[in-house]
Design an enzyme around this catalytic site. Structure first.
Site, short mmCIF file in Angstrom:
data_model
loop_
_atom_site.label_atom_id
_atom_site.label_comp_id
_atom_site.label_asym_id
_atom_site.label_seq_id
_atom_site.Cartn_x
_atom_site.Cartn_y
_atom_site.Cartn_z
N TYR A 73 -1.86 -0.53 11.14
CA TYR A 73 -1.98 -1.13 9.81
C TYR A 73 -0.79 -0.83 8.85
CZ TYR A 73 -3.45 -1.63 4.84
OH TYR A 73 -3.40 -1.91 3.42
N LYS A 109 2.18 -3.25 7.24
CA LYS A 109 2.52 -3.56 5.90
C LYS A 109 3.97 -3.09 5.48
CE LYS A 109 0.07 -4.47 2.88
NZ LYS A 109 -0.37 -5.96 2.49
N THR A 127 0.66 -1.10 -0.03
CA THR A 127 0.08 0.05 -0.10
C THR A 127 0.90 1.33 -0.10
OG1 THR A 127 -1.50 1.23 1.48
CG2 THR A 127 -0.02 -0.24 2.45
N ASP A 128 0.12 2.32 -0.45
CA ASP A 128 1.04 3.61 -0.30
C ASP A 128 1.09 4.13 0.94
OD1 ASP A 128 -1.56 4.60 0.05
OD2 ASP A 128 -1.88 5.95 -1.64
N GLU A 129 0.34 3.49 1.81
CA GLU A 129 0.24 3.88 3.34
C GLU A 129 1.62 3.81 4.11
OE1 GLU A 129 -3.09 3.43 5.59
OE2 GLU A 129 -4.57 3.67 4.11
P1 NAD Z 1 -9.69 -7.40 2.05
O1 NAD Z 1 -9.88 -6.95 3.58
O2 NAD Z 1 -10.90 -6.95 1.23
O3 NAD Z 1 -9.34 -8.77 1.72
C1 NAD Z 1 -8.22 -9.26 2.74
C2 NAD Z 1 -8.68 -10.90 2.31
O4 NAD Z 1 -7.66 -11.47 3.12
C3 NAD Z 1 -9.78 -11.39 3.00
O5 NAD Z 1 -10.32 -12.32 2.03
C4 NAD Z 1 -9.32 -12.17 4.09
O6 NAD Z 1 -10.31 -13.35 4.26
C5 NAD Z 1 -8.10 -12.81 3.71
N1 NAD Z 1 -7.28 -13.08 5.08
C6 NAD Z 1 -7.11 -12.11 6.14
N2 NAD Z 1 -6.45 -12.73 6.93
C7 NAD Z 1 -5.92 -13.84 6.39
C8 NAD Z 1 -5.13 -14.92 6.95
N3 NAD Z 1 -4.51 -14.95 8.25
N4 NAD Z 1 -4.77 -16.11 6.25
C9 NAD Z 1 -5.62 -16.09 4.83
N5 NAD Z 1 -6.22 -15.14 4.41
C10 NAD Z 1 -6.62 -14.18 5.08
O7 NAD Z 1 -8.55 -6.38 1.77
P2 NAD Z 1 -8.25 -5.54 0.23
O8 NAD Z 1 -8.80 -4.38 0.56
O9 NAD Z 1 -8.61 -6.71 -0.77
O10 NAD Z 1 -6.63 -5.64 0.20
C11 NAD Z 1 -5.81 -6.71 -0.52
C12 NAD Z 1 -4.41 -6.11 -0.26
O11 NAD Z 1 -4.04 -4.96 -0.88
C13 NAD Z 1 -3.72 -6.13 1.11
O12 NAD Z 1 -2.60 -6.75 1.47
C14 NAD Z 1 -3.86 -4.61 1.34
O13 NAD Z 1 -2.98 -4.18 2.34
C15 NAD Z 1 -3.45 -4.21 -0.05
N6 NAD Z 1 -3.92 -2.88 -0.53
C16 NAD Z 1 -5.56 -2.58 -0.44
C17 NAD Z 1 -5.76 -1.36 -0.94
C18 NAD Z 1 -7.39 -0.82 -0.89
O14 NAD Z 1 -7.59 0.41 -1.42
N7 NAD Z 1 -8.10 -1.68 -0.27
C19 NAD Z 1 -4.77 -0.36 -1.40
C20 NAD Z 1 -3.34 -0.75 -1.80
C21 NAD Z 1 -3.08 -1.92 -1.18
O1 DAU Z 2 -4.05 4.16 0.35
C1 DAU Z 2 -4.40 2.61 0.48
C2 DAU Z 2 -5.25 2.23 1.67
O2 DAU Z 2 -6.66 2.68 1.32
C3 DAU Z 2 -5.32 0.62 1.75
O3 DAU Z 2 -3.86 0.16 2.13
C4 DAU Z 2 -6.08 0.09 2.99
O4 DAU Z 2 -6.34 -1.33 2.84
C5 DAU Z 2 -7.58 0.73 2.51
O5 DAU Z 2 -8.37 0.50 3.68
C6 DAU Z 2 -7.49 2.40 2.27
O6 DAU Z 2 -7.21 2.92 3.48
P1 DAU Z 2 -8.04 4.17 4.06
O7 DAU Z 2 -7.86 4.57 5.50
O8 DAU Z 2 -7.25 5.47 3.01
O9 DAU Z 2 -9.41 3.97 3.64
P2 DAU Z 2 -10.82 4.16 4.08
O10 DAU Z 2 -11.88 3.89 3.06
O11 DAU Z 2 -10.92 3.53 5.49
O12 DAU Z 2 -11.01 5.85 4.25
C7 DAU Z 2 -10.59 6.73 3.20
C8 DAU Z 2 -10.71 7.97 3.72
O13 DAU Z 2 -12.15 8.49 4.58
C9 DAU Z 2 -9.78 8.17 4.92
O14 DAU Z 2 -9.29 9.61 5.03
C10 DAU Z 2 -10.78 8.34 6.28
C11 DAU Z 2 -12.16 8.88 5.63
N1 DAU Z 2 -13.22 8.10 6.37
C12 DAU Z 2 -13.30 6.60 6.31
C13 DAU Z 2 -14.35 6.09 6.80
C14 DAU Z 2 -14.52 4.59 6.97
C15 DAU Z 2 -14.41 8.86 6.81
O15 DAU Z 2 -14.21 10.09 6.78
N2 DAU Z 2 -15.36 8.23 7.09
C16 DAU Z 2 -15.35 6.72 7.61
O16 DAU Z 2 -16.47 6.34 7.90
#
Ligand code: NAD
Ligand code: DAU
Length: 350
Positions: free
Chosen positions: A156, A160, A131-133
């Site tokens: 988190y 990562k 992730t970019d975080e």
């Molecule tokens: P998600 O939470 O939707 O899915 C995570 C999946 O991992 C689920 O299916 C869960 O059952 C599985 N999992 C969790 N713990 C596990 C374990 N111990 N063993 C096996 N499986 C397990 O997550 P996502 O949003 O699809 O993100 C996927 C990946 O991409 C993550 O590594 C996250 O850090 C990265 N990522 C997410 C975003 C985003 O915006 N969502 C952006 C950049 C990177």
């Molecule tokens: O940048 C990549 C990341 O983006 C991934 O690595 C993470 O897995 C993914 O969850 C996401 O993280 P964020 O914290 O940026 O996403 P989230 O959707 O939780 O929140 C987006 C923005 O909105 C953040 O500034 C927090 C804000 N927010 C979020 C929620 C859930 C609100 O204002 N209200 C809310 O209820």
């Protein structure tokens, strides 16, 4: 012919990656390894579950014995690792779960791969999806590049960042072939409604308060999930060993502007008066340690591997809203049960 274990394939991004690989590469053998936590859902993969090149295996990456026997039995050629605890708010209340899955789970996979792939590191690949975080937060200017120093702020992002360091250490120490990508915020179908966009769509639809943290001034850089899955495909097949790529949409939005845009789209689609949904916007206590701004410079990926996003944010958001409106049953299923409990705790019953 390649056998690839995709971890976390039942989650949001993982299910798009699995679908893309299963459909695009009929000669590959795709194994989806997932623990099916609250975020994992096999409904996300109904359309491809009977394909001959796809298999699901339920398992926990924290369980070392299980992971070792999986590698012994399956002898995969590659791992694309997405399994993780992924929600920042949950990491604030339960940091240890994030250390276990994101750090220990990743090291377990690396160890199993290191043993299983000895003598053929040049024919195998460990692709870590990050992730970019990990880069922390930006002020008003600048963008994250692959050279930006790591500076994570939430449990988190710290977990990562730690897993990224372990992955690179396995390249440097053991000579394994590893690749990492760091992506910005994704949106699209099958996104679990604890995250901002699907939560807002669901609440607006149900006329429930839409919680905006702080003043809504935090900025995120949004990318359509299918463009992320395509970037992973391109990087997996073309990156040189040891490379890192940033992935992003060049698409920065202040949270409050994004929520207002969603309200406008939904007013139209639900036949409401202009401005009706925006009345649901409710400012709530800010997230602890809330990063102000993320923005990705994805020029390395564009220049070296030719990837650019395929659709505009307007197109992607429209598709996403339409998908949520057309998939009421999916939404109802994932927001029943434990979700209600989580929601009450996170938003103080609002
Ligand atoms: P998600 O939470 O939707 O899915 C995570 C999946 O991992 C689920 O299916 C869960 O059952 C599985 N999992 C969790 N713990 C596990 C374990 N111990 N063993 C096996 N499986 C397990 O997550 P996502 O949003 O699809 O993100 C996927 C990946 O991409 C993550 O590594 C996250 O850090 C990265 N990522 C997410 C975003 C985003 O915006 N969502 C952006 C950049 C990177
Ligand atoms: O940048 C990549 C990341 O983006 C991934 O690595 C993470 O897995 C993914 O969850 C996401 O993280 P964020 O914290 O940026 O996403 P989230 O959707 O939780 O929140 C987006 C923005 O909105 C953040 O500034 C927090 C804000 N927010 C979020 C929620 C859930 C609100 O204002 N209200 C809310 O209820």
């Amino acid at each position: 012919m390649q056998k690839i274990i995709i971890t976390g394939g039942a989650g949001f991004i993982g299910s798009h990656v699995v679908r893309r690989f299963v459909k695009t590469y009929p000669n590959y053998n795709i194994i989806n390894l997932d623990k099916l936590t609250y975020a994992g859902n096999l409904e996300n993969l109904r359309d491809i579950e009977n394909e001959p090149n796809y298999r699901f295996i339920k398992g926990d990456i924290v369980d070392l014995e299980f992971i070792n026997s999986l590698f012994d039995n399956e002898k995969p050629d590659a791992v694309i690792h997405l399994a993780a605890e992924s929600h920042v708010d949950r990491s604030i209340s339960s940091p240890l779960e994030f250390v276990m899955t994101n750090v220990v789970g990743t090291v377990n996979l690396l160890n199993a791969a290191r043993e299983s792939w000895k003598g053929r590191y040049d024919q195998t690949r460990f692709y870590h999806v990050s992730t970019d975080e990990v880069y922390g937060t930006l002020g008003e200017d600048g963008m994250f590049t692959e050279e930006t120093a790591y500076d994570p702020h939430s449990p988190y992002s710290a977990s990562k960042a730690s897993s990224d360091h372990f992955v690179r250490a396995y390249q440097d120490t053991y000579g394994m072939d590893v690749v990492i990508s760091n992506c910005s915020n994704n949106y699209g179908s099958f996104h679990f409604p604890e995250k901002l966009i699907p939560l807002a769509i669901n609440n607006i639809k149900q006329r429930k308060p839409v919680p905006v943290y702080g003043k809504g001034e935090n900025i995120r850089d949004w990318l359509w999930v299918e463009d992320h899955a395509r970037a992973i495909d391109v990087i997996f097949h073309n990156a040189k060993a040891g490379q890192t790529y940033n992935i992003g949409g060049h698409n920065e939005w202040k949270n409050i502007d994004l929520i207002n845009l969603l309200c406008t789209i939904l007013d139209k689609k639900l036949g409401r008066e202009a401005g009706e949904s925006a009345k649901l916007i409710t400012y709530v206590t800010d997230r602890a340690g809330h990063d102000l701004r993320y923005a990705i410079d994805a020029s390395k990926l564009k220049t070296e591997l030719g990837w650019v996003p395929s659709i505009t944010f307007e197109e992607g958001l429209e598709k996403t809203v339409d998908w949520y409106l057309a998939n009421e049953e999916w939404l109802a299923n994932v927001t029943s049960g434990n979700y209600q409990q989580y929601y009450k705790g996170q938003y103080n019953n609002r």
